[in-house]
Design a protein around this motif. Structure first.
Motif, short mmCIF file in Angstrom:
data_model
loop_
_atom_site.label_atom_id
_atom_site.label_comp_id
_atom_site.label_asym_id
_atom_site.label_seq_id
_atom_site.Cartn_x
_atom_site.Cartn_y
_atom_site.Cartn_z
N ARG A 168 0.83 -1.20 0.00
CA ARG A 168 0.00 0.00 0.00
C ARG A 168 0.87 1.26 0.00
O ARG A 168 1.70 1.45 0.89
N THR A 170 -0.75 4.45 -1.10
CA THR A 170 -1.73 5.49 -0.77
C THR A 170 -3.03 4.79 -0.38
O THR A 170 -3.15 3.57 -0.47
N SER A 171 -4.02 5.58 -0.02
CA SER A 171 -5.33 5.00 0.32
C SER A 171 -6.01 4.41 -0.91
O SER A 171 -6.97 3.63 -0.78
N LYS A 172 -5.54 4.74 -2.12
CA LYS A 172 -6.14 4.25 -3.36
C LYS A 172 -5.42 3.03 -3.94
O LYS A 172 -5.87 2.48 -4.94
N THR A 173 -4.32 2.62 -3.33
CA THR A 173 -3.57 1.47 -3.84
C THR A 173 -4.40 0.20 -3.72
O THR A 173 -4.98 -0.08 -2.66
N GLU A 198 -2.79 5.80 -7.17
CA GLU A 198 -2.43 4.50 -6.61
C GLU A 198 -0.99 4.45 -6.11
O GLU A 198 -0.68 3.67 -5.21
N GLU A 201 -0.17 10.34 -4.25
CA GLU A 201 -1.40 11.10 -4.04
C GLU A 201 -1.43 12.31 -4.96
O GLU A 201 -0.44 13.01 -5.13
#
Length: 256
Positions: A168, A170-173, A198, A201
């Motif tokens: 991971r 970022t929070s979007k990965t 991903e 940020e």
């Protein structure tokens, strides 16, 4: 903490190559101690390896700071490596046109193990700090460049990338193997990869596969920029520009 400075699990050649891989655009200079610690050998061993690399022009030492950096022999080697890839010989005008039409920086990338390596890059007039440059390695699974290649690889290749770990960033990965494989299937259908924050940020990339003569995807072409410019309104048009560039590059590559 340095592990076993007296015995290295690597040969002298392997350690010399590991030293060269320590340098990047982010870290252009390193001290003897830093090199010793990072390749996990004693300072005397590191110094001996550096002297050998220095004698061949691959490493140079600043007499004022005592810091080491890459030497001129690397530049010559880089030119040879670039000429080895046919895509590098034909890519520039296509990337330049893509930059002009999209307004974003454009890249050519190649898959290597679980990473992508950027072989060529052309900056736009208003670049953001993407931490990408020719020779830069990034994880393939969370970059558009890598996903556009991985979507057309064998199950064995994809499994190896997953086994390497979906870290991971970022929070979007995407860290779920199931979701990751589902995304690769979607890329196959739509013909391009979209990576939204991903890896970094605020950064979005759009990538398309480049097909070689033997009907394999060895490279990808991509654009990357800030989420303020590459968003839901601009993505459809930008994706078509990237796909068109990938198709044009594929045709030229297949003729060679």
């Amino acid at each position: 903490m340095v592990k076993s400075k007296n015995r290295s699990p690597f040969s002298s050649l392997e350690n010399a190559l590991r030293i060269l891989n320590l340098f990047s655009m982010d870290e252009t200079e390193l001290s003897l101690l830093e090199i010793s610690e990072r390749i996990e050998v004693g300072k005397s061993t590191a110094h001996r390896l550096l002297q050998t690399l220095k004698s061949e022009g691959f490493i140079k030492k600043d007499p004022r700071t005592n810091l080491y950096s890459l030497g001129t022999s690397i530049l010559a080697t880089n030119k040879i490596i670039q000429s080895r890839f046919a895509i590098c010989n034909i890519a520039s005008p296509f990337l330049q046109k893509l930059v002009e039409e999209s307004g974003e920086s454009a890249h050519i990338a190649k898959l290597q193990d679980a990473d992508v390596i950027y072989l060529h890059k052309i900056e736009c007039n208003h670049p953001i700090r993407l931490l990408s440059y020719t020779g830069k390695r990034n994880p393939a699974f969370c970059t558009g460049s890598g996903q556009a290649i991985l979507a057309f690889q064998s199950k064995e290749v994809i499994d190896k990338v997953i086994q390497n770990g979906l870290t991971r960033y970022t929070s979007k990965t995407i860290t779920s193997p199931e979701l990751f494989q589902r995304k690769l299937k979607q890329i196959q259908k739509q013909g391009y990869a979209l990576s939204i924050e991903e890896l970094h940020e605020g950064v979005v990339s759009i990538s398309a596969p480049i097909w070689s003569r033997n009907n394999r995807v060895l490279y990808s072409v991509s654009i990357a920029g800030p989420i303020q410019r590459i968003n839901k309104d601009s993505i459809p048009k930008l994706a078509q520009l990237v796909i068109k560039t990938g198709e044009a590059l594929s045709k030229h590559l297949q003729k060679r």
